[in-house]
Design a protein around this motif. Structure first.
Motif, PDB file in Angstrom:
ATOM      1  N   LEU A   1      -8.077  24.391   5.522  1.00  0.00           N
ATOM      2  CA  LEU A   1      -8.300  24.458   6.618  1.00  0.00           C
ATOM      3  C   LEU A   1      -6.956  25.609   6.703  1.00  0.00           C
ATOM      4  O   LEU A   1      -6.896  26.827   7.775  1.00  0.00           O
ATOM      5  CB  LEU A   1      -7.534  23.236   7.298  1.00  0.00           C
ATOM      6  CG  LEU A   1      -8.546  21.690   7.482  1.00  0.00           C
ATOM      7  CD1 LEU A   1      -7.724  20.559   7.776  1.00  0.00           C
ATOM      8  CD2 LEU A   1      -9.220  22.416   8.662  1.00  0.00           C
TER       9      LEU A   1
ATOM     10  N   CYS B   1     -10.237  21.501  20.490  1.00  0.00           N
ATOM     11  CA  CYS B   1     -10.115  20.049  20.236  1.00  0.00           C
ATOM     12  C   CYS B   1     -10.680  19.479  20.728  1.00  0.00           C
ATOM     13  O   CYS B   1     -10.640  18.433  20.233  1.00  0.00           O
ATOM     14  CB  CYS B   1      -8.495  19.806  20.767  1.00  0.00           C
ATOM     15  SG  CYS B   1      -7.191  21.148  19.872  1.00  0.00           S
TER      16      CYS B   1
ATOM     17  N   LEU C   1     -11.944  17.203  18.325  1.00  0.00           N
ATOM     18  CA  LEU C   1     -11.355  16.089  17.230  1.00  0.00           C
ATOM     19  C   LEU C   1     -10.906  14.778  18.507  1.00  0.00           C
ATOM     20  O   LEU C   1      -9.702  14.348  18.554  1.00  0.00           O
ATOM     21  CB  LEU C   1      -9.300  16.137  17.137  1.00  0.00           C
ATOM     22  CG  LEU C   1      -8.716  17.792  15.999  1.00  0.00           C
ATOM     23  CD1 LEU C   1      -7.559  18.341  17.028  1.00  0.00           C
ATOM     24  CD2 LEU C   1      -8.860  16.738  15.499  1.00  0.00           C
TER      25      LEU C   1
ATOM     26  N   THR D   1      -6.534  25.834  16.317  1.00  0.00           N
ATOM     27  CA  THR D   1      -7.195  24.697  16.309  1.00  0.00           C
ATOM     28  C   THR D   1      -7.299  23.944  14.827  1.00  0.00           C
ATOM     29  O   THR D   1      -6.702  22.703  14.829  1.00  0.00           O
ATOM     30  CB  THR D   1      -8.866  24.686  16.342  1.00  0.00           C
ATOM     31  OG1 THR D   1      -8.749  25.045  18.322  1.00  0.00           O
ATOM     32  CG2 THR D   1      -9.880  22.911  16.959  1.00  0.00           C
ATOM     33  N   SER D   2      -6.883  25.290  14.152  1.00  0.00           N
ATOM     34  CA  SER D   2      -6.590  24.376  12.965  1.00  0.00           C
ATOM     35  C   SER D   2      -5.422  23.960  12.136  1.00  0.00           C
ATOM     36  O   SER D   2      -5.496  22.795  11.803  1.00  0.00           O
ATOM     37  CB  SER D   2      -7.282  25.886  11.621  1.00  0.00           C
ATOM     38  OG  SER D   2      -8.488  26.529  11.644  1.00  0.00           O
TER      39      SER D   2
ATOM     40  N   ARG E   1      -4.194  22.571  15.007  1.00  0.00           N
ATOM     41  CA  ARG E   1      -4.154  20.622  14.884  1.00  0.00           C
ATOM     42  C   ARG E   1      -4.501  20.239  14.201  1.00  0.00           C
ATOM     43  O   ARG E   1      -4.153  18.748  14.253  1.00  0.00           O
ATOM     44  CB  ARG E   1      -4.494  21.242  16.364  1.00  0.00           C
ATOM     45  CG  ARG E   1      -4.051  21.865  17.375  1.00  0.00           C
ATOM     46  CD  ARG E   1      -3.471  21.647  18.053  1.00  0.00           C
ATOM     47  NE  ARG E   1      -1.961  20.935  17.722  1.00  0.00           N
ATOM     48  CZ  ARG E   1      -0.761  21.502  16.963  1.00  0.00           C
ATOM     49  NH1 ARG E   1      -0.672  23.074  17.884  1.00  0.00           N
ATOM     50  NH2 ARG E   1       0.242  20.858  16.405  1.00  0.00           N
ATOM     51  N   VAL E   2      -5.720  20.321  13.489  1.00  0.00           N
ATOM     52  CA  VAL E   2      -6.045  19.652  12.605  1.00  0.00           C
ATOM     53  C   VAL E   2      -5.120  18.930  11.617  1.00  0.00           C
ATOM     54  O   VAL E   2      -5.563  18.476  11.457  1.00  0.00           O
ATOM     55  CB  VAL E   2      -7.551  20.443  11.737  1.00  0.00           C
ATOM     56  CG1 VAL E   2      -8.192  19.404  10.887  1.00  0.00           C
ATOM     57  CG2 VAL E   2      -8.429  20.322  13.208  1.00  0.00           C
TER      58      VAL E   2
ATOM     59  N   SER F   1      -3.996  15.658  18.592  1.00  0.00           N
ATOM     60  CA  SER F   1      -4.419  15.979  17.998  1.00  0.00           C
ATOM     61  C   SER F   1      -4.236  15.650  16.800  1.00  0.00           C
ATOM     62  O   SER F   1      -4.720  15.779  15.746  1.00  0.00           O
ATOM     63  CB  SER F   1      -5.420  17.701  18.127  1.00  0.00           C
ATOM     64  OG  SER F   1      -3.689  18.067  17.716  1.00  0.00           O
TER      65      SER F   1
ATOM     66  N   ALA G   1      -5.764  13.828  13.229  1.00  0.00           N
ATOM     67  CA  ALA G   1      -6.432  14.361  12.337  1.00  0.00           C
ATOM     68  C   ALA G   1      -5.114  13.579  11.287  1.00  0.00           C
ATOM     69  O   ALA G   1      -6.253  12.694  10.182  1.00  0.00           O
ATOM     70  CB  ALA G   1      -4.966  15.731  11.956  1.00  0.00           C
TER      71      ALA G   1
ATOM     72  N   ARG H   1      -7.676   9.889  10.570  1.00  0.00           N
ATOM     73  CA  ARG H   1      -8.813  11.214   8.947  1.00  0.00           C
ATOM     74  C   ARG H   1      -8.498  10.842   8.322  1.00  0.00           C
ATOM     75  O   ARG H   1      -9.770  10.665   7.060  1.00  0.00           O
ATOM     76  CB  ARG H   1      -9.420  12.339   9.669  1.00  0.00           C
ATOM     77  CG  ARG H   1      -9.725  11.989  11.651  1.00  0.00           C
ATOM     78  CD  ARG H   1     -10.629  13.233  11.310  1.00  0.00           C
ATOM     79  NE  ARG H   1     -11.239  14.143  12.963  1.00  0.00           N
ATOM     80  CZ  ARG H   1     -11.675  14.205  13.638  1.00  0.00           C
ATOM     81  NH1 ARG H   1     -12.025  15.836  12.933  1.00  0.00           N
ATOM     82  NH2 ARG H   1     -12.633  13.811  14.745  1.00  0.00           N
TER      83      ARG H   1
ATOM     84  N   VAL I   1      -8.290  15.712   4.902  1.00  0.00           N
ATOM     85  CA  VAL I   1      -9.689  16.269   5.303  1.00  0.00           C
ATOM     86  C   VAL I   1      -9.361  17.542   4.485  1.00  0.00           C
ATOM     87  O   VAL I   1      -8.103  19.009   4.773  1.00  0.00           O
ATOM     88  CB  VAL I   1      -9.538  16.638   7.134  1.00  0.00           C
ATOM     89  CG1 VAL I   1     -10.423  17.987   7.579  1.00  0.00           C
ATOM     90  CG2 VAL I   1      -9.208  15.524   7.862  1.00  0.00           C
TER      91      VAL I   1
END
Length: 374
Positions: free
Chosen positions: A99, A141, A145, A216-217, A219-220, A362, A366, A369, A372
């Motif tokens: 990421l 997102c 997400l 966005t990356s 945020r992940v 977000s 993450a 999850r 990731v």
């Protein structure tokens, strides 16, 4: 007893503040805001230097400017993280390295498009386009997400796009319009054809998608990587990528800076880049209020000042109207989310204030999850 001690401490702090000079009291109560304001000034300075170096007698390519800026930022950031023993330095956790690379590649596209566009657009216009990034990131997102993209954010995005169309004022809709005000009539700015202007605007929009992909990356990734590790990945990949481009792409090559002033400008790019990230991170940690959020829009004012002072130009009526619409709509969207309370203090990145509640949500997704990777 504990309540009495707390009250006594508050009274002591109040007494100390009353004895401070007025300027010290203002600084103490608004330190985060001032940090953000200074960081935005550094950002505008970098953009002005990048534009000047492309338009000056040396006419450096954007790849060379990116090489100097991010190469120096990489060295300074690495030294700082080594000195302060940042966890997982230098590569970060294994689960998020993919990421971090994706964030860096998207950021590379965004930075190149920015530096390409400032060659043909006034700084203020190029800066305004960047304020579309938070709305586009919020939409992304919502897809990746499972975050809610609110109706207010959608409305703000549509209004902001209308502002972009007004800034571009294509001849097919508005007719042929010369929308640049020359304040000194000295012809200090290179003539830009309508085609070059439209291409620069398209490049800015592509850069927005690149920057949105980067954030966005981020945020992940959430809090699984220190903000400066993300910056370091970005700086390293931009440095390597721009070096390869300079060596491989025909007709570019490396142009040696001429004189001490150009060397100072190029070194300043890297120093300012690191200072921007450091001060913005510190400022957003100290103050997450709407007041701090609004300070991030001051970069447009600094950009206008550089446009007038260096090139003797200001955007015309259509550009001012469109820019005002973009800034107002995105600021309104950001302030809708700024009241959300943070669950814990974290290291933040450049867009945290603008992404507001979207960022917090977000990061929680993450975390749920788990690891990731891509």
């Amino acid at each position: 007893m504990a309540h009495e001690n707390e009250t006594e401490n508050d009274e002591n702090v109040h007494d100390v503040e009353e004895t401070l000079p007025a300027w010290k009291s203002v600084w103490r109560n608004n330190k985060g805001v001032f940090f953000i304001l200074i960081s935005e000034c550094f950002g505008a300075c970098m953009d002005a230097i990048a534009r000047f170096m492309q338009q000056g007698g040396v006419a450096m390519h954007p790849f060379q400017i990116m090489f100097f800026r991010m190469g120096i930022t990489f060295v300074l950031s690495s030294l700082y993280m080594w000195w302060t023993s940042v966890p997982n330095f230098p590569l970060g956790q294994k689960s998020v390295r993919g990421l971090l690379v994706l964030r860096s590649i998207c950021g590379f596209v965004g930075l190149f498009c920015l530096y390409y566009s400032v060659h043909y657009l006034p700084l203020a216009e190029a800066t305004v386009f960047r304020f579309l990034v938070p709305i586009l990131t919020a939409w992304a997102c919502s897809i990746f997400l499972d975050q809610i993209f609110t109706r207010k954010e959608l409305i703000a995005g549509i209004i902001a796009l209308l502002g972009v169309v007004i800034i571009a004022h294509p001849a097919a809709i508005f007719g042929r319009v010369d929308d640049t005000i020359d304040t000194n009539q000295a012809g200090t700015v290179d003539d830009v054809t309508p085609t070059q202007r439209i291409i620069a605007i398209v490049a800015s929009l592509v850069g927005i998608f690149g920057a949105s992909g980067a954030y966005t990356s981020i945020r992940v990734i959430g809090n699984r990587a220190h903000a400066l590790i993300s910056v370091n990945y970005f700086a390293f990949i931009v440095t390597v990528g721009s070096t390869v481009a300079l060596l491989v792409i025909p007709g570019i090559g490396f142009v040696m800076p001429q004189g001490a002033r150009q060397w100072i400008f190029l070194v300043s790019l890297g120093v300012f880049g690191f200072a921007l990230q450091f001060l913005l991170t510190a400022g957003l940690q100290l103050d997450k209020s709407p007041k701090a959020t609004s300070m991030m829009y001051m970069q447009v004012i600094f950009a206008l000042a550089f446009d007038w002072a260096i090139w003797g130009v200001l955007p015309g009526g259509w550009s001012f109207l469109g820019g005002g619409i973009v800034c107002a709509s995105t600021l309104w969207s950001a302030l809708q989310k700024s009241g959300v309370k943070e669950k814990k203090k974290e290291v933040v990145d450049e867009e945290s204030a603008l992404l507001g509640a979207q960022a917090q949500g977000s990061e929680e997704v993450a975390q749920r999850r788990g690891n990731v990777d891509i």
